[in-house]
Design a protein around this motif. Structure first.
Motif, PDB file in Angstrom:
ATOM      1  N   VAL A 187       0.842  -1.207   0.000  1.00  0.00           N
ATOM      2  CA  VAL A 187       0.000   0.000   0.000  1.00  0.00           C
ATOM      3  C   VAL A 187       0.870   1.248   0.000  1.00  0.00           C
ATOM      4  O   VAL A 187       0.594   2.228  -0.708  1.00  0.00           O
ATOM      5  CB  VAL A 187      -0.943  -0.013   1.222  1.00  0.00           C
ATOM      6  CG1 VAL A 187      -1.632   1.341   1.392  1.00  0.00           C
ATOM      7  CG2 VAL A 187      -1.991  -1.113   1.081  1.00  0.00           C
ATOM      8  N   ALA A 188       1.953   1.230   0.808  1.00  0.00           N
ATOM      9  CA  ALA A 188       2.841   2.386   0.865  1.00  0.00           C
ATOM     10  C   ALA A 188       3.510   2.629  -0.478  1.00  0.00           C
ATOM     11  O   ALA A 188       3.620   3.771  -0.945  1.00  0.00           O
ATOM     12  CB  ALA A 188       3.889   2.180   1.954  1.00  0.00           C
ATOM     13  N   ILE A 189       3.950   1.569  -1.132  1.00  0.00           N
ATOM     14  CA  ILE A 189       4.602   1.716  -2.438  1.00  0.00           C
ATOM     15  C   ILE A 189       3.597   2.258  -3.464  1.00  0.00           C
ATOM     16  O   ILE A 189       3.926   3.142  -4.275  1.00  0.00           O
ATOM     17  CB  ILE A 189       5.188   0.368  -2.884  1.00  0.00           C
ATOM     18  CG1 ILE A 189       6.359  -0.024  -1.971  1.00  0.00           C
ATOM     19  CG2 ILE A 189       5.650   0.436  -4.338  1.00  0.00           C
ATOM     20  CD1 ILE A 189       6.861  -1.431  -2.193  1.00  0.00           C
ATOM     21  N   ALA A 190       2.368   1.742  -3.405  1.00  0.00           N
ATOM     22  CA  ALA A 190       1.351   2.226  -4.332  1.00  0.00           C
ATOM     23  C   ALA A 190       1.053   3.708  -4.095  1.00  0.00           C
ATOM     24  O   ALA A 190       0.861   4.488  -5.044  1.00  0.00           O
ATOM     25  CB  ALA A 190       0.084   1.394  -4.192  1.00  0.00           C
ATOM     26  N   ALA A 191       1.013   4.121  -2.817  1.00  0.00           N
ATOM     27  CA  ALA A 191       0.752   5.517  -2.502  1.00  0.00           C
ATOM     28  C   ALA A 191       1.867   6.426  -2.999  1.00  0.00           C
ATOM     29  O   ALA A 191       1.632   7.528  -3.498  1.00  0.00           O
ATOM     30  CB  ALA A 191       0.560   5.674  -0.993  1.00  0.00           C
ATOM     31  N   ILE A 192       3.095   5.942  -2.852  1.00  0.00           N
ATOM     32  CA  ILE A 192       4.235   6.732  -3.343  1.00  0.00           C
ATOM     33  C   ILE A 192       4.157   6.875  -4.856  1.00  0.00           C
ATOM     34  O   ILE A 192       4.396   7.947  -5.424  1.00  0.00           O
ATOM     35  CB  ILE A 192       5.554   6.077  -2.889  1.00  0.00           C
ATOM     36  CG1 ILE A 192       5.699   6.178  -1.360  1.00  0.00           C
ATOM     37  CG2 ILE A 192       6.741   6.721  -3.578  1.00  0.00           C
ATOM     38  CD1 ILE A 192       6.855   5.392  -0.803  1.00  0.00           C
ATOM     39  N   ALA A 214       0.988   7.066   2.524  1.00  0.00           N
ATOM     40  CA  ALA A 214       2.332   6.504   2.513  1.00  0.00           C
ATOM     41  C   ALA A 214       3.087   6.793   3.802  1.00  0.00           C
ATOM     42  O   ALA A 214       3.755   5.907   4.356  1.00  0.00           O
ATOM     43  CB  ALA A 214       3.111   7.033   1.317  1.00  0.00           C
ATOM     44  N   VAL A 215       2.986   8.034   4.281  1.00  0.00           N
ATOM     45  CA  VAL A 215       3.766   8.388   5.475  1.00  0.00           C
ATOM     46  C   VAL A 215       3.349   7.563   6.685  1.00  0.00           C
ATOM     47  O   VAL A 215       4.205   6.973   7.374  1.00  0.00           O
ATOM     48  CB  VAL A 215       3.656   9.899   5.762  1.00  0.00           C
ATOM     49  CG1 VAL A 215       4.290  10.227   7.122  1.00  0.00           C
ATOM     50  CG2 VAL A 215       4.352  10.693   4.674  1.00  0.00           C
ATOM     51  N   PRO A 216       2.046   7.443   7.031  1.00  0.00           N
ATOM     52  CA  PRO A 216       1.676   6.579   8.175  1.00  0.00           C
ATOM     53  C   PRO A 216       2.116   5.127   7.984  1.00  0.00           C
ATOM     54  O   PRO A 216       2.537   4.475   8.947  1.00  0.00           O
ATOM     55  CB  PRO A 216       0.150   6.688   8.222  1.00  0.00           C
ATOM     56  CG  PRO A 216      -0.157   7.981   7.564  1.00  0.00           C
ATOM     57  CD  PRO A 216       0.869   8.137   6.487  1.00  0.00           C
ATOM     58  N   ALA A 217       2.016   4.614   6.747  1.00  0.00           N
ATOM     59  CA  ALA A 217       2.423   3.227   6.505  1.00  0.00           C
ATOM     60  C   ALA A 217       3.912   3.047   6.719  1.00  0.00           C
ATOM     61  O   ALA A 217       4.357   2.084   7.349  1.00  0.00           O
ATOM     62  CB  ALA A 217       2.030   2.810   5.092  1.00  0.00           C
ATOM     63  N   VAL A 218       4.700   3.994   6.202  1.00  0.00           N
ATOM     64  CA  VAL A 218       6.158   3.897   6.363  1.00  0.00           C
ATOM     65  C   VAL A 218       6.541   4.036   7.826  1.00  0.00           C
ATOM     66  O   VAL A 218       7.416   3.311   8.339  1.00  0.00           O
ATOM     67  CB  VAL A 218       6.862   4.968   5.501  1.00  0.00           C
ATOM     68  CG1 VAL A 218       8.343   5.023   5.841  1.00  0.00           C
ATOM     69  CG2 VAL A 218       6.661   4.666   4.032  1.00  0.00           C
ATOM     70  N   VAL A 219       5.893   4.966   8.545  1.00  0.00           N
ATOM     71  CA  VAL A 219       6.185   5.138   9.969  1.00  0.00           C
ATOM     72  C   VAL A 219       5.848   3.861  10.740  1.00  0.00           C
ATOM     73  O   VAL A 219       6.617   3.419  11.604  1.00  0.00           O
ATOM     74  CB  VAL A 219       5.405   6.345  10.529  1.00  0.00           C
ATOM     75  CG1 VAL A 219       5.503   6.378  12.057  1.00  0.00           C
ATOM     76  CG2 VAL A 219       5.942   7.649   9.944  1.00  0.00           C
ATOM     77  N   ALA A 220       4.685   3.269  10.447  1.00  0.00           N
ATOM     78  CA  ALA A 220       4.291   2.044  11.132  1.00  0.00           C
ATOM     79  C   ALA A 220       5.304   0.924  10.887  1.00  0.00           C
ATOM     80  O   ALA A 220       5.685   0.198  11.810  1.00  0.00           O
ATOM     81  CB  ALA A 220       2.908   1.597  10.680  1.00  0.00           C
TER      82      ALA A 220
END
Length: 331
Positions: free
Chosen positions: A14-19, A34-40
């Protein structure tokens, strides 16, 4: 090694798709997803990387083969981690894994299955971060050992062995001495039920001031390695029966020699030696001097007193005495 869980892989996708969408539609998508996913993912990775986990196992009391005890098994360390631990065993069994949110634990049932030295632990654990995004396998070094005695079976006084093991055949019980805690090998006929009723988790037995026979009983064990367990069980049963009957009992098992004696400590010494017996042949001189000889036969152990021999199975009562200690006394 730290690996992503299926949930972690989904979050990463999901993060890669958002980026990728942010490149096409602007940074607002990047900020929202993306930012919340990467932080998590980053926080979960750090939690797993620095995670501390300890396995605490019960200290087991030396006891007889077949004994089952209940005791607390716990996992401690960084709070909030999700952990599942499998405990390795050798000579014992445990009734399943220990799992939950750290700190966690449960009441485990531990069974002593094999005579000799038994080991509970070490263990292996799978640890997950609080959000379940990463997993890590790690070893747990906790290890406890105990000595597993051979079973001690109830015997019926019969044949040439009867005068040596009959509790009424040589002891004159004079007067009450004291009440003490039950130890493996005590006859159930000596249980003091009034004291036991006050503390249901313990057994208590009566000791009498006995007038005991003076003659020593030397029990010898000898046989092949493949029959070591059966011979150790038969020898322990005979030796403890004679000890309970008030005799002063010694033991020769292979190269192990224990001088005749009485009492709780001597009982423990006899059982410990038989826990370690591996089927060695007893030297001929010691064998010839033994009062009771226990060796292998075509249909199991046999017991010889003087010129008379009897199969051990003929001496066994209908059932073995339960030697189950309390959880408090075993852990």
């Amino acid at each position: 090694m730290i690996r992503p869980t299926w949930r972690g892989l989904a979050v990463a996708i999901v993060a890669i798709a958002a980026i990728a969408q942010a490149w096409a539609f602007g940074p607002r998508t990047l900020n929202a997803v993306a930012v919340p996913a990467v932080v998590a993912l980053a926080v979960g990775f750090v939690q797993i990387a620095i995670a501390d986990l300890r396995l605490d196992l019960p200290r087991l009391r030396d006891d007889h083969e077949g004994t089952t005890v209940t005791a607390d098994c716990t996992l401690t360390g960084h709070r909030g981690l999700l952990a599942t631990a499998q405990v390795d065993t050798d000579g014992v069994t445990i009734d399943g894994p220990i799992a939950g949110v750290v700190p966690t634990g449960r009441t485990c049932r531990v069974t002593l299955t094999d005579r000799g030295t038994a080991t509970l632990g070490p263990g292996r654990a799978v640890v997950r971060d609080r959000m379940g995004l990463w997993r890590r396998s790690r070893s747990l070094d906790e290890r406890v050992t105990t000595t597993v005695f051979p079973r001690v079976l109830d015997l019926v006084p019969e044949g040439p062995l009867a005068p040596l093991i009959d509790p009424t055949g040589g002891i004159e019980r004079q007067e009450f001495d004291r009440v003490r805690e039950y130890v493996p090998g005590d006859p159930l006929s000596d249980v003091h039920w009034a004291s036991t009723a006050k503390r249901p988790d313990e057994l208590y037995v009566v000791e009498f001031a006995d007038r005991r026979p003076d003659e020593d009983v030397l029990v010898a064990a000898s046989g092949p390695r493949r029959e070591a367990d059966a011979i150790a069980e038969a020898t322990a049963s005979v030796a403890i029966a004679a000890l309970t009957a008030g005799r002063s009992v010694g033991l020769v098992a292979g190269d192990e020699v224990i001088e005749p004696g009485r009492g709780r400590d001597h009982r423990y010494e006899l059982l410990t030696a038989l826990a370690a017996y591996d089927g060695e042949r007893t030297p001929p001189d010691a064998w010839a001097n033994a009062t009771v000889q226990v060796t292998d036969g075509t249909d199991g152990p046999r017991v010889t007193v003087g010129d008379a021999t009897i199969p051990f199975d003929r001496l066994r009562a209908d059932r073995s005495v339960e030697r189950t200690p309390t959880a408090e006394g075993s852990a």
